[in-house]
Motif scaffolding. Structure first.
Motif, PDB file in Angstrom:
ATOM      1  N   HIS A  54       0.827  -1.212   0.000  1.00 54.15           N
ATOM      2  CA  HIS A  54       0.000   0.000   0.000  1.00 54.15           C
ATOM      3  C   HIS A  54       0.859   1.260   0.000  1.00 54.15           C
ATOM      4  O   HIS A  54       0.341   2.360  -0.210  1.00 54.15           O
ATOM      5  CB  HIS A  54      -0.919  -0.012   1.230  1.00 54.15           C
ATOM      6  CG  HIS A  54      -1.857   1.151   1.302  1.00 54.15           C
ATOM      7  ND1 HIS A  54      -2.763   1.444   0.301  1.00 54.15           N
ATOM      8  CD2 HIS A  54      -2.033   2.102   2.268  1.00 54.15           C
ATOM      9  CE1 HIS A  54      -3.452   2.516   0.645  1.00 54.15           C
ATOM     10  NE2 HIS A  54      -3.031   2.939   1.826  1.00 54.15           N
ATOM     11  N   VAL A  55       2.150   1.099   0.244  1.00 58.09           N
ATOM     12  CA  VAL A  55       3.059   2.242   0.344  1.00 58.09           C
ATOM     13  C   VAL A  55       4.208   2.037  -0.640  1.00 58.09           C
ATOM     14  O   VAL A  55       5.334   1.722  -0.252  1.00 58.09           O
ATOM     15  CB  VAL A  55       3.597   2.400   1.786  1.00 58.09           C
ATOM     16  CG1 VAL A  55       4.368   3.708   1.927  1.00 58.09           C
ATOM     17  CG2 VAL A  55       2.478   2.325   2.813  1.00 58.09           C
ATOM     18  N   PRO A  56       3.958   2.173  -1.943  1.00 57.97           N
ATOM     19  CA  PRO A  56       5.027   1.926  -2.913  1.00 57.97           C
ATOM     20  C   PRO A  56       6.152   2.937  -2.781  1.00 57.97           C
ATOM     21  O   PRO A  56       5.940   4.089  -2.379  1.00 57.97           O
ATOM     22  CB  PRO A  56       4.313   2.065  -4.269  1.00 57.97           C
ATOM     23  CG  PRO A  56       3.113   2.919  -3.981  1.00 57.97           C
ATOM     24  CD  PRO A  56       2.698   2.578  -2.581  1.00 57.97           C
ATOM     25  N   GLY A  57       7.350   2.491  -3.087  1.00 61.10           N
ATOM     26  CA  GLY A  57       8.515   3.357  -3.015  1.00 61.10           C
ATOM     27  C   GLY A  57       9.645   2.774  -3.834  1.00 61.10           C
ATOM     28  O   GLY A  57       9.504   1.702  -4.438  1.00 61.10           O
ATOM     29  N   PRO A  58      10.778   3.443  -3.873  1.00 59.58           N
ATOM     30  CA  PRO A  58      11.903   2.967  -4.688  1.00 59.58           C
ATOM     31  C   PRO A  58      12.444   1.616  -4.229  1.00 59.58           C
ATOM     32  O   PRO A  58      13.110   0.929  -5.007  1.00 59.58           O
ATOM     33  CB  PRO A  58      12.958   4.070  -4.525  1.00 59.58           C
ATOM     34  CG  PRO A  58      12.568   4.808  -3.290  1.00 59.58           C
ATOM     35  CD  PRO A  58      11.083   4.722  -3.202  1.00 59.58           C
ATOM     36  N   ASP A  59      12.158   1.233  -2.983  1.00 55.67           N
ATOM     37  CA  ASP A  59      12.632  -0.058  -2.482  1.00 55.67           C
ATOM     38  C   ASP A  59      11.546  -1.133  -2.525  1.00 55.67           C
ATOM     39  O   ASP A  59      11.721  -2.213  -1.953  1.00 55.67           O
ATOM     40  CB  ASP A  59      13.158   0.083  -1.055  1.00 55.67           C
ATOM     41  CG  ASP A  59      12.099   0.585  -0.084  1.00 55.67           C
ATOM     42  OD1 ASP A  59      11.093   1.178  -0.537  1.00 55.67           O
ATOM     43  OD2 ASP A  59      12.275   0.387   1.134  1.00 55.67           O
ATOM     44  N   SER A  60      10.427  -0.850  -3.214  1.00 52.91           N
ATOM     45  CA  SER A  60       9.363  -1.854  -3.324  1.00 52.91           C
ATOM     46  C   SER A  60       9.838  -3.038  -4.161  1.00 52.91           C
ATOM     47  O   SER A  60      10.343  -2.849  -5.273  1.00 52.91           O
ATOM     48  CB  SER A  60       8.122  -1.246  -3.975  1.00 52.91           C
ATOM     49  OG  SER A  60       7.566  -0.228  -3.180  1.00 52.91           O
ATOM     50  N   PRO A  61       9.672  -4.255  -3.661  1.00 51.84           N
ATOM     51  CA  PRO A  61      10.067  -5.418  -4.466  1.00 51.84           C
ATOM     52  C   PRO A  61       9.110  -5.635  -5.625  1.00 51.84           C
ATOM     53  O   PRO A  61       7.943  -5.229  -5.573  1.00 51.84           O
ATOM     54  CB  PRO A  61       9.994  -6.570  -3.468  1.00 51.84           C
ATOM     55  CG  PRO A  61       9.000  -6.127  -2.447  1.00 51.84           C
ATOM     56  CD  PRO A  61       9.136  -4.635  -2.347  1.00 51.84           C
ATOM     57  N   THR A  62       9.601  -6.276  -6.666  1.00 58.90           N
ATOM     58  CA  THR A  62       8.810  -6.525  -7.868  1.00 58.90           C
ATOM     59  C   THR A  62       8.558  -8.011  -8.028  1.00 58.90           C
ATOM     60  O   THR A  62       9.497  -8.805  -8.079  1.00 58.90           O
ATOM     61  CB  THR A  62       9.534  -6.001  -9.119  1.00 58.90           C
ATOM     62  OG1 THR A  62       9.757  -4.588  -8.963  1.00 58.90           O
ATOM     63  CG2 THR A  62       8.700  -6.250 -10.371  1.00 58.90           C
ATOM     64  N   MET A  63       7.291  -8.382  -8.110  1.00 60.09           N
ATOM     65  CA  MET A  63       6.922  -9.777  -8.315  1.00 60.09           C
ATOM     66  C   MET A  63       7.112 -10.146  -9.787  1.00 60.09           C
ATOM     67  O   MET A  63       6.642  -9.435 -10.674  1.00 60.09           O
ATOM     68  CB  MET A  63       5.463  -9.990  -7.904  1.00 60.09           C
ATOM     69  CG  MET A  63       4.975 -11.428  -7.993  1.00 60.09           C
ATOM     70  SD  MET A  63       3.174 -11.552  -7.717  1.00 60.09           S
ATOM     71  CE  MET A  63       3.014 -10.837  -6.080  1.00 60.09           C
ATOM     72  N   ASP A  64       7.816 -11.239 -10.055  1.00 64.09           N
ATOM     73  CA  ASP A  64       8.032 -11.708 -11.419  1.00 64.09           C
ATOM     74  C   ASP A  64       8.051 -13.228 -11.395  1.00 64.09           C
ATOM     75  O   ASP A  64       9.004 -13.846 -10.916  1.00 64.09           O
ATOM     76  CB  ASP A  64       9.349 -11.169 -11.982  1.00 64.09           C
ATOM     77  CG  ASP A  64       9.565 -11.544 -13.442  1.00 64.09           C
ATOM     78  OD1 ASP A  64       8.779 -12.363 -13.974  1.00 64.09           O
ATOM     79  OD2 ASP A  64      10.519 -11.035 -14.051  1.00 64.09           O
ATOM     80  N   ALA A  65       6.972 -13.838 -11.891  1.00 62.03           N
ATOM     81  CA  ALA A  65       6.845 -15.293 -11.833  1.00 62.03           C
ATOM     82  C   ALA A  65       7.926 -15.999 -12.638  1.00 62.03           C
ATOM     83  O   ALA A  65       8.207 -17.183 -12.394  1.00 62.03           O
ATOM     84  CB  ALA A  65       5.462 -15.709 -12.338  1.00 62.03           C
ATOM     85  N   GLN A  66       8.541 -15.306 -13.589  1.00 61.09           N
ATOM     86  CA  GLN A  66       9.600 -15.937 -14.381  1.00 61.09           C
ATOM     87  C   GLN A  66      10.832 -16.235 -13.538  1.00 61.09           C
ATOM     88  O   GLN A  66      11.692 -17.023 -13.946  1.00 61.09           O
ATOM     89  CB  GLN A  66       9.977 -15.039 -15.560  1.00 61.09           C
ATOM     90  CG  GLN A  66       8.878 -14.942 -16.610  1.00 61.09           C
ATOM     91  CD  GLN A  66       9.290 -14.105 -17.798  1.00 61.09           C
ATOM     92  OE1 GLN A  66      10.146 -13.231 -17.701  1.00 61.09           O
ATOM     93  NE2 GLN A  66       8.672 -14.375 -18.934  1.00 61.09           N
TER      94      GLN A  66
END
Length: 205
Positions: A54-66
């Motif tokens: 709910h609090v996106p930022g530059p350190d938000s992780p990115t989900m990538d199923a690959q």
């Protein structure tokens, strides 16, 4: 200082604007099904465990199923970032330091568990995921967003059920997994052998 009820109600209000707040509310509901006497730290952790999203930022992780399912590095970043954000919020509310630390420790392992209370949180999270988040992940599989295919979505559903360690939650997870796989097959129409294999594994397991 807020009492337990007041702090829990304030937490409900805090998470309400989050786009997936229903998942958090249902995690708390499932926690009470599994452990009606869950303490305040466990209840707060259940209600807030995903708030970093709910609090996106530059350190938000990115989900990538690959990158694989499960993606341990993504899970680590997600749960640790949520723990930091929840810790900050609880501190702002004037929560006792020992309570803040107890909630932080639980949120920081909610994907993995590791001790009885953490395993309860992980199980409640999985049950809620398999109840609330199915259609969202089916759409990811159909659109290819975040590296998902129908087969990877099926794998994700299966992982969320199989990671459950709490014995009284395993049958519930199996029932929800069967429904999730049926929904995926209904919507995708081309998951084929992978879905059949997963359904057979659930029945045989």
């Amino acid at each position: 200082m807020l009492g337990e009820r007041g702090l829990l109600e304030r937490a409900r209000e805090w998470v309400a604007p989050y786009w997936n707040a229903r998942h958090l509310y249902r995690t708390l509901d499932w926690l009470f099904v599994l452990e009606p006497e869950a303490d305040i730290a466990l209840r707060l952790a259940a209600l807030t465990h995903d708030m970093e999203r709910h609090v996106p930022g530059p350190d938000s992780p990115t989900m990538d199923a690959q990158r694989g399912i499960p993606n341990r590095e993504y899970e680590r970043q997600h749960q640790e970032r949520s723990a930091r954000i929840v810790t900050g919020w609880l501190t702002e509310q004037g929560a006792a330091p020992e309570l803040v630390e107890a909630v932080r420790a639980l949120v920081a392992v909610h994907e993995w568990g590791g001790w009885p209370e953490a395993d309860l949180l992980q199980a409640a999270d999985s049950l809620s995921f398999l109840e609330v988040n199915v259609d969202r992940f089916v759409r990811l599989g159909l659109t290819g967003e975040r590296g998902y295919t129908p087969e990877r979505v099926a794998e994700h559903f299966r992982y969320m059920a199989e990671r459950v360690r709490v014995p009284r939650a395993r049958h519930l997870a199996e029932l929800l997994l069967r429904a999730a796989l049926a929904r995926l097959e209904e919507q995708s129409g081309h998951a084929g052998a992978e879905l059949a294999r997963l359904e057979e594994a659930v029945v045989d397991g």
